[in-house]
Every structure is written in C-alpha cells, then in structure tokens.
Design a protein around this motif. Sequence first.
Motif, PDB file in Angstrom:
ATOM      1  N   HIS A 114     -37.367  -5.109   2.212  1.00  0.00           N
ATOM      2  CA  HIS A 114     -38.244  -5.307   3.360  1.00  0.00           C
ATOM      3  C   HIS A 114     -37.491  -5.822   4.578  1.00  0.00           C
ATOM      4  CE1 HIS A 114     -42.197  -5.723   0.879  1.00  0.00           C
ATOM      5  NE2 HIS A 114     -41.632  -4.546   0.757  1.00  0.00           N
ATOM      6  N   ILE A 115     -36.571  -5.035   5.068  1.00  0.00           N
ATOM      7  CA  ILE A 115     -35.771  -5.464   6.215  1.00  0.00           C
ATOM      8  C   ILE A 115     -36.105  -4.569   7.406  1.00  0.00           C
ATOM      9  CG2 ILE A 115     -33.432  -5.736   7.107  1.00  0.00           C
ATOM     10  CD1 ILE A 115     -33.804  -7.579   4.859  1.00  0.00           C
ATOM     11  N   ALA A 116     -36.196  -5.204   8.569  1.00  0.00           N
ATOM     12  CA  ALA A 116     -36.369  -4.406   9.773  1.00  0.00           C
ATOM     13  C   ALA A 116     -35.385  -4.883  10.824  1.00  0.00           C
ATOM     14  CB  ALA A 116     -37.800  -4.520  10.293  1.00  0.00           C
ATOM     15  N   LYS A 117     -34.970  -3.931  11.646  1.00  0.00           N
ATOM     16  CA  LYS A 117     -33.961  -4.242  12.658  1.00  0.00           C
ATOM     17  C   LYS A 117     -34.547  -3.935  14.026  1.00  0.00           C
ATOM     18  CE  LYS A 117     -29.343  -2.875  14.003  1.00  0.00           C
ATOM     19  NZ  LYS A 117     -28.372  -1.797  13.959  1.00  0.00           N
ATOM     20  N   PHE A 118     -34.257  -4.821  14.953  1.00  0.00           N
ATOM     21  CA  PHE A 118     -34.736  -4.609  16.313  1.00  0.00           C
ATOM     22  C   PHE A 118     -33.984  -3.436  16.918  1.00  0.00           C
ATOM     23  CE2 PHE A 118     -35.291  -5.603  20.824  1.00  0.00           C
ATOM     24  CZ  PHE A 118     -36.654  -5.825  20.833  1.00  0.00           C
ATOM     25  N   SER A 119     -34.702  -2.475  17.433  1.00  0.00           N
ATOM     26  CA  SER A 119     -34.010  -1.279  17.890  1.00  0.00           C
ATOM     27  C   SER A 119     -34.071  -1.165  19.413  1.00  0.00           C
ATOM     28  CB  SER A 119     -34.616  -0.042  17.248  1.00  0.00           C
ATOM     29  OG  SER A 119     -35.852   0.240  17.876  1.00  0.00           O
ATOM     30  N   LYS A 120     -33.322  -0.218  19.902  1.00  0.00           N
ATOM     31  CA  LYS A 120     -33.193  -0.082  21.351  1.00  0.00           C
ATOM     32  C   LYS A 120     -34.533   0.187  22.025  1.00  0.00           C
ATOM     33  CE  LYS A 120     -28.410   1.507  21.505  1.00  0.00           C
ATOM     34  NZ  LYS A 120     -28.244   2.270  20.252  1.00  0.00           N
ATOM     35  N   GLY A 121     -35.374   0.885  21.341  1.00  0.00           N
ATOM     36  CA  GLY A 121     -36.650   1.245  21.958  1.00  0.00           C
ATOM     37  C   GLY A 121     -37.558   0.053  22.202  1.00  0.00           C
ATOM     38  N   GLY A 122     -37.129  -1.112  21.784  1.00  0.00           N
ATOM     39  CA  GLY A 122     -37.948  -2.290  22.041  1.00  0.00           C
ATOM     40  C   GLY A 122     -38.915  -2.581  20.922  1.00  0.00           C
ATOM     41  N   HIS A 123     -38.678  -1.996  19.748  1.00  0.00           N
ATOM     42  CA  HIS A 123     -39.493  -2.379  18.602  1.00  0.00           C
ATOM     43  C   HIS A 123     -38.621  -2.415  17.357  1.00  0.00           C
ATOM     44  CE1 HIS A 123     -40.399   1.928  19.781  1.00  0.00           C
ATOM     45  NE2 HIS A 123     -39.469   2.012  18.855  1.00  0.00           N
ATOM     46  N   TYR A 124     -39.265  -2.722  16.263  1.00  0.00           N
ATOM     47  CA  TYR A 124     -38.490  -2.799  15.032  1.00  0.00           C
ATOM     48  C   TYR A 124     -38.574  -1.502  14.250  1.00  0.00           C
ATOM     49  CZ  TYR A 124     -37.731  -7.794  15.516  1.00  0.00           C
ATOM     50  OH  TYR A 124     -37.307  -9.018  15.944  1.00  0.00           O
ATOM     51  N   LYS A 125     -37.498  -1.238  13.522  1.00  0.00           N
ATOM     52  CA  LYS A 125     -37.481  -0.106  12.599  1.00  0.00           C
ATOM     53  C   LYS A 125     -37.167  -0.648  11.209  1.00  0.00           C
ATOM     54  CE  LYS A 125     -37.313   3.689  15.378  1.00  0.00           C
ATOM     55  NZ  LYS A 125     -38.280   4.770  15.319  1.00  0.00           N
ATOM     56  N   THR A 126     -37.913  -0.181  10.206  1.00  0.00           N
ATOM     57  CA  THR A 126     -37.568  -0.618   8.852  1.00  0.00           C
ATOM     58  C   THR A 126     -36.279   0.079   8.460  1.00  0.00           C
ATOM     59  OG1 THR A 126     -38.791   1.177   7.813  1.00  0.00           O
ATOM     60  CG2 THR A 126     -39.983  -0.878   8.182  1.00  0.00           C
ATOM     61  N   VAL A 127     -35.470  -0.641   7.690  1.00  0.00           N
ATOM     62  CA  VAL A 127     -34.187  -0.081   7.309  1.00  0.00           C
ATOM     63  C   VAL A 127     -34.378   1.036   6.287  1.00  0.00           C
ATOM     64  CG1 VAL A 127     -32.034  -0.621   6.112  1.00  0.00           C
ATOM     65  CG2 VAL A 127     -32.901  -2.146   7.899  1.00  0.00           C
ATOM     66  N   LYS A 128     -35.363   0.860   5.396  1.00  0.00           N
ATOM     67  CA  LYS A 128     -35.527   1.842   4.323  1.00  0.00           C
ATOM     68  C   LYS A 128     -36.084   3.182   4.796  1.00  0.00           C
ATOM     69  CE  LYS A 128     -37.302   2.088  -0.383  1.00  0.00           C
ATOM     70  NZ  LYS A 128     -36.249   2.989  -0.859  1.00  0.00           N
ATOM     71  N   HIS A 129     -37.112   3.159   5.605  1.00  0.00           N
ATOM     72  CA  HIS A 129     -37.716   4.438   5.978  1.00  0.00           C
ATOM     73  C   HIS A 129     -37.673   4.722   7.471  1.00  0.00           C
ATOM     74  CE1 HIS A 129     -39.214   5.412   2.025  1.00  0.00           C
ATOM     75  NE2 HIS A 129     -39.593   4.160   1.896  1.00  0.00           N
ATOM     76  N   ASN A 130     -36.960   3.849   8.194  1.00  0.00           N
ATOM     77  CA  ASN A 130     -36.853   4.018   9.630  1.00  0.00           C
ATOM     78  C   ASN A 130     -38.225   4.153  10.301  1.00  0.00           C
ATOM     79  OD1 ASN A 130     -35.131   4.051  11.790  1.00  0.00           O
ATOM     80  ND2 ASN A 130     -35.197   6.295  11.989  1.00  0.00           N
ATOM     81  N   GLN A 131     -39.124   3.339   9.817  1.00  0.00           N
ATOM     82  CA  GLN A 131     -40.484   3.371  10.316  1.00  0.00           C
ATOM     83  C   GLN A 131     -40.631   2.346  11.441  1.00  0.00           C
ATOM     84  OE1 GLN A 131     -42.873   2.654   6.879  1.00  0.00           O
ATOM     85  NE2 GLN A 131     -44.683   3.409   7.929  1.00  0.00           N
ATOM     86  N   THR A 132     -41.394   2.684  12.457  1.00  0.00           N
ATOM     87  CA  THR A 132     -41.604   1.734  13.536  1.00  0.00           C
ATOM     88  C   THR A 132     -42.617   0.685  13.117  1.00  0.00           C
ATOM     89  OG1 THR A 132     -41.199   3.469  15.115  1.00  0.00           O
ATOM     90  CG2 THR A 132     -42.255   1.489  15.951  1.00  0.00           C
TER      91      THR A 132
END
Length: 823
Positions: free
Chosen positions: A752-770
Amino acid sequence: KKVTESASKRSYEEAAKRLKLEAEDRTKILPKLRVQSRRKYLEKRKEDKVIELEADIADDEYLFDESVLTEKEKKEREHKKTILQLAKEHEKARELENVRRYHMPRDLGKGEKGEYIEVDENEKLPHSEQRKWEQEQIKSAFFKFGAKDAKAQDEYELLIDEQIDFIQALQLEGNKEKKQDEEKSEYQKIRMTIEETKKSLPVYPFKNSLIEAIKTYQILIVEGETGSGKTTQIPQYLHEAGFTKDGKKIGCTQPRRVAAMSVAARVAQEMNVKLGNEVGYSIRFEDCTSDRTVIKYMTDGTLHREFLSEPDLASYSVMIIDEAHERTLHTDILFGLVKDITRFRPDLKLLISSATLDAEKFSNFFDEAPIFRIPGRRFPVDIYYTKAPEADYVDASVVSVLQIHATQPLGDILVFLTGQEEIETCVEMLQDRTKRLGKKIRELVILPVYANLPSDMQAKIFEPTPEGARKVVLATNIAETSLTIDNIIYVIDPGFAKQNNFNSKTGMESLMVVPISKASANQRAGRAGRVAPGKCFRLYTAWAYKYELEDNTVPEIQRINLGNAVLTLKALGINDLIHFDFLDPPPYETLVLALEQLYALGALNHHGELTKAGRRMAEFPTDPMLAKMLLASEKYKCSEEIVSIAAMLSVNSSVFYRPKDKIIHADTARKNFFHRHGDHLTLMNVYNQWVGSDHSVQWCYENFIQYRSMKRARDVREQLVGLMERVEIDMVSSISDDANIRKAITAGYFYHIAKFSKGGHYKTVKHNQTVMIHPNSALFEDLPRWVIYHELVFTSKEFMRQVTEIESKWLLEVAPHYYKSNE
Ligand code: ADP
Ligand code: MG
C-alpha cells in the motif's frame, strides 16, 4: 516544485469542497436520479453511502459488552447522546424543508415539477415497459392503509401528512390458515413458561426421529424454516440424548457474532445454567466458555481457528454448521474441512443446518447425506410493493412504520436496514415523530438490533411487548434468518443490505450497500408469517423485484479477499488450494492474488509452502498485512506501539466524533493529536493519552473521542498482546523513535504505497492508480513524497485513509524481494 504543490493543494481543496457540496446537494440530486435508471441511482447511492458507512465498518466487526459502565459513565454517555441527537435533529429539520417525496410522474417527460422531468431518452422505454408490466401483473386492488376503515383513514390523515402508496401484488403462501383459537394461543405464547415454549416449536415433535437419524447417519442435512428451533433446540436434544456423556462437546457455528451470543444466552436460560458454564460462546476476541462447557456456540471464523490447535476437533462429539445457507467465506471453507474430518473420525457427527432450499446442494456435496426436513409452519403473508421507487428508504421506512401503527391492528413490526448508523437515525426519527404525535397514537416501543449493540440491549428485543402497545424492531439482516423475534406481523423491507466486495484487479476491498436478492427478500417477508397471517411492505416496485434483483446472493467466497482464509488453510497443511473441496470454488484470480500477496509478505516460500513467519502470522485472526506488521515490531523493537496502532486501526473509523454544532471544536481537538508523520502515529497518540488519563470517559468527552471505540480498542489490544505472547514476541517500547514504528508498519503494508507524482496527486506504486489523501488525514496539507496507507475508500475519488509518511529507502530494507533500487 512549489508550483506543483500548490496546484495539487488546490485540486484537493476543490475535491473536498465538491464532496461537501455533493453531500448538501444530495436531497436535490436524488429525485432527478430517480427518473434515471435504478442502476445509476444505486451506483450513485453507493458512492454517497461509502462515507456514511466508514463509521460502520469497524462497528460491524466487533462486539463488546457495555453493561459494565458505571452509573456516572452511563449518565455521561446519555448526555453525550443527547447532544449528538440535538445536532442531528437540527440537521434534519433543515433537510426536511427540502425533501419532497417523489411520486412517479404520470406522463414521462411532463412532470408536475421541473425537477422530475429530466428524463434521459433511453430511459423512457424501461419505464413504459415497467408500467405495462405492472398493470398486467397487478390485478389486485390498490391498497391504502385503512381503506376499509374510513374513520381510521381520516384520523390517520389528520395525524400524518405524508404517506406511501402501496399496491398488493401477491401472497407468499403459507401452509397454515388462520384459526381463531390458534392465533390466540400463539399470542399467549409470550406468557408461556420456557418448558411450554420449547414444546411449541416446530422441531419438538421430531425430537426423537431426529436423534435417531443422527445416530444412524454420520452426516445429516437439517432443513427447516427460520424460527423452527434448529439452533436453540437441537444442541439441547443432543445433550439430553447423551452425546456429551464422554466429556465431549457439541459445537454449533454461526456466521454472526450477535447470533452466537444471543442464542447461547437463550439456551443457557432454557437450561437454567449460567452463561459460560455448561453453555457458552466463543467469538473473535472474546471467549465465554469454561472447562464445564458442553454446548458451545461460536462464529464460523472461530471454528476455523480452532482447527489450528485441534485439527481433528477431538473435543467435539457433534459439530453443527448452522445457517449454512448464508454461505459466508468461513462457512464455505468449513464445509471442506469438516467433510475431510468425518472420513477419519467416524465417531464425529456432522449436522449441516440450513433455512432454505439449498439442502440438495449440500447433500450432493456431502456424499449424498440424507436430508431431514422439519416441516415449517407458516401463515400466508401478503406482499405489498410501492407504486413508485422511494428516494430515501430510511425516511420511507419511518413513514411506513407510522402508517402501520396508525391504521393497522396490533402486532409487531420488523424493519430491515443496512447498518448501525442508519438504524440509529431511524430510531431517532421515530422517537421524534411519536413524541410529537403524543397521546394521539398508541405506545410504540422502538428497539434497534445490530452487531455492535450492547448485549443487554439485544436482549430487549425478545421481551414481550406491553399490552396495548406495539413493538418495532429496527434490525440489520441479522434478523433475516439468524435471530427470530416472535410476534412479528409486519415486515418493512427497503431491499438493501451491506456487503463486502473485493476487486481482484485493484486489490481493493470495500463495504457497500447493495440491493438484496430475491431469496433474501422472501426470507424477510417470511418473518411476518410466523405467528399469524402477516404483511410485508417492500419499499421498491414489483417491477424492480422481478427484473432488478438477483435470484440468490453471490456466496462470499466468490466476492471477497481471500488472504486470511488462504493463510489459515496453508497453516492447516492444505497446500493444493486449487483442488481444495469447495462447494463453489472462488475465482481463480482472487486465489492467485491471495497467494501472491502471502508470498510477498514472506508467509509462503517459492513452493507455496508456509514459512516460519507465515506460521506465526496465522496465529493472528487479522488481515495478513496487519499480522505481518505485528511480527515486524519484534525486529524494530516497538511492539507496544504497534499493538496499540493495530488495535486503533481496528476501530479507527469511529474514534473521532464531530457533533454538527461543534464541528470547529471537534476538528481543533482532533488536530491536537496530529503527528507530523501521519495518521498511524496520530492514532497512537490518542490511545496513549487516553491511557494517560486513566481510561477516562470525561477525557474522551472533552476531546471529542468516542469512549466506546476506545474501550473496544483496549479489549482488542489485550487480545493482541496475548497472541504476541503466543508467538513469543516481547512487549517493548520504542516511543522515542518513530522511524522504527513507521518501518514496522511499512513491513506489513508495503503493498500500500503511493508516491506523489508530477501531476499533483498520488499514484499507487502497485497499479499506478491515481489516489488522494483523505481530507481527514493529518497529512492532508503536507503531501509528503512517499506515503503508506491503511486502506482505500472510494467515494467520488479514490481516497487513501490512515496515511503515514515513509522514506523510500525503507522499502528496500523491509521488502527487498519486492522493491528494487533504481540506481
Ligand atoms: P431456528 O434456528 O430454527 O431459526 P431458533 O432456535 O433460533 O430457530 O429459535 C427458536 C425460538 O427461540 C424462537 O421462537 C425464538 O424467538 C426463540 N429465541 C431464540 N433466541 C432467543 C432469545 N435470545 N431470547 C428469547 N427467545 C429466543
Ligand atoms: Mg437458527
């Protein structure tokens, strides 16, 4: 970087604002949606519901006894409740001004009011079809309350300015006709002695032949209408027939905690023994049995766990898998396990007991075991549908209860709602309305029942209704088959239930409100015909029943996360899950996903066998990720903190409370607990400070914390500490080093990890979900680069709840097999 941050913040704020607007707008949206297809409406409703449901999730999970409150604590609670109620009333008064009950427009496209006429072109057809169908199908006369009794009708109209039009569509046939004297005697039942009551149950005449059958066959399927006495009587018969003589027990599983507790209490009473002695129950985090216990009720999950310590169930002479038709995940898996055991324990008797017509299916599964049918007694039940769909079923339930109360002969009412929060709302609305009507109506005894209700309150639903009064029981679907309340003549069925669903693609699990199945609807209706001819009011249309409800509820095993179940099976040495003897196999993907996850958590090795860590994880009756987090606290020397966090997570959604008139105070209080690294540590703060206050009620009150949740967390924590001992982890503290605590959490939840992405929201690492951080989070405004979340909830967006900041390099440390360095 600054730019992205503020931009993202803005989008967060907007989302939060939109959410709020939507909530406010809900009353306006619903009537329009009504004209759209029911499906769209349901989806919308689900979204809206999720927020409300969050608080319920934990509630349904645990059951704790509140009867131990002191007088002072009770008073404080009452006070708190009053305040809460006032706040809610305030809110409701405002809502009522906007809500107008929606009636189906006579002519689509030409509604009486602008708000009805937004008709999608595509929607015209189904509705005209619906009308035609209804006209064809429903030949019977219009049903209006009191139509036969003009006086009552007039009086009623003076009393209540709203009403719902029902149409009678059909009758659920009974096998009994109403006989004057018989009905009377059934009513008198409430004054019968326990002995007389036992003899009046449908199963009683079959006592001897049932015992004979059990003696003759090792496996028996028992089928009988709900309320015929299967759960309470059969174990007693077996006890009397000597099945407990050699020091062995009779076990009986229940899918629901409340049922296990309530039935055990009833049987203890019938046998005149103290609960916990000869008759006891065992549910997750609570064992109320002793060495003397010979009849033991337990949840199906508890029996699962007993297999771990006693794989042959040696201490039982009979095992009853009750409520088999419910098809919960645990019950389904038990089928395979107990079937296996009967092969090498010829002395073990197995009863599969079910309320509905699945008996053949069970018989096939259990090598053509004979079916013992207990003829039910049921009076006919008239079924009524609404003329048009109801926009708000809670409100509609309230109106229907009052309609019945004002116009129908005495007899108790049972209303099916989906959860605690809804039930409490309904109780308040009814209390408020009846208070306003005052002496103009008869006394109405309003009683709730749901999983989390204190047991003394649960017992109240079984108390006889005072003479001249009417009882209304507001229940979750626990009253569908698990509990039988006598003297119910009227059933109100809004047609919804809460259900856990798992999406194997996203790995997301969520609790949502869904329409019930036809089978459920008919079970519910049947509750009205147990003691006399009854009436069932469905708050949906006949068309919806026929075309929109599924025939049967999908078994849980085919729709929920299997992580925990697979771990238990593996711990039982069942390695080949694909070929496990399932009554209905789970979807392949779900099974694979569970295996994959267990492998990633280190619970399984390359061959799919349980590792040492996996064996320890299986000791915990929790999600495997949580179990892993608990284990990891050993390495990071912070077991004290992690156990508190785990306990708080199990009740998290109901820790803070925000009375509407004190939102600002409540939010300030909540912010005082915030930990700069996130919500897990915030929860820990709350727990530790509460302990520091000596578990004070007053402290909770002042800090807008729910005392009941804290008490539950303390109980859960105690149980967890016991389990930690079992896996030999010492309780040590690392309070000064929160990085260690966060590492332990990461070790369990690195999925359950998410990374702050350039678009200004988070993306989950596993499924690249916003995904977004939930507005309630301590990190809502901080937006750290890497976060770990406890769960995702889906409302208008995917929100992460319970979020904590982590450092990416920890991932390499805690899950090197799962994460690789990019350098
Ligand atoms: P079944 O399992 O066949 O549905 P039960 O054994 O649960 O039937 O119910 C038999 C009778 O026992 C019903 O009349 C029910 O009302 C009564 N009963 C069950 N639990 C309680 C209780 N806690 N208090 C009072 N009566 C109860
Ligand atoms: Mg039963």
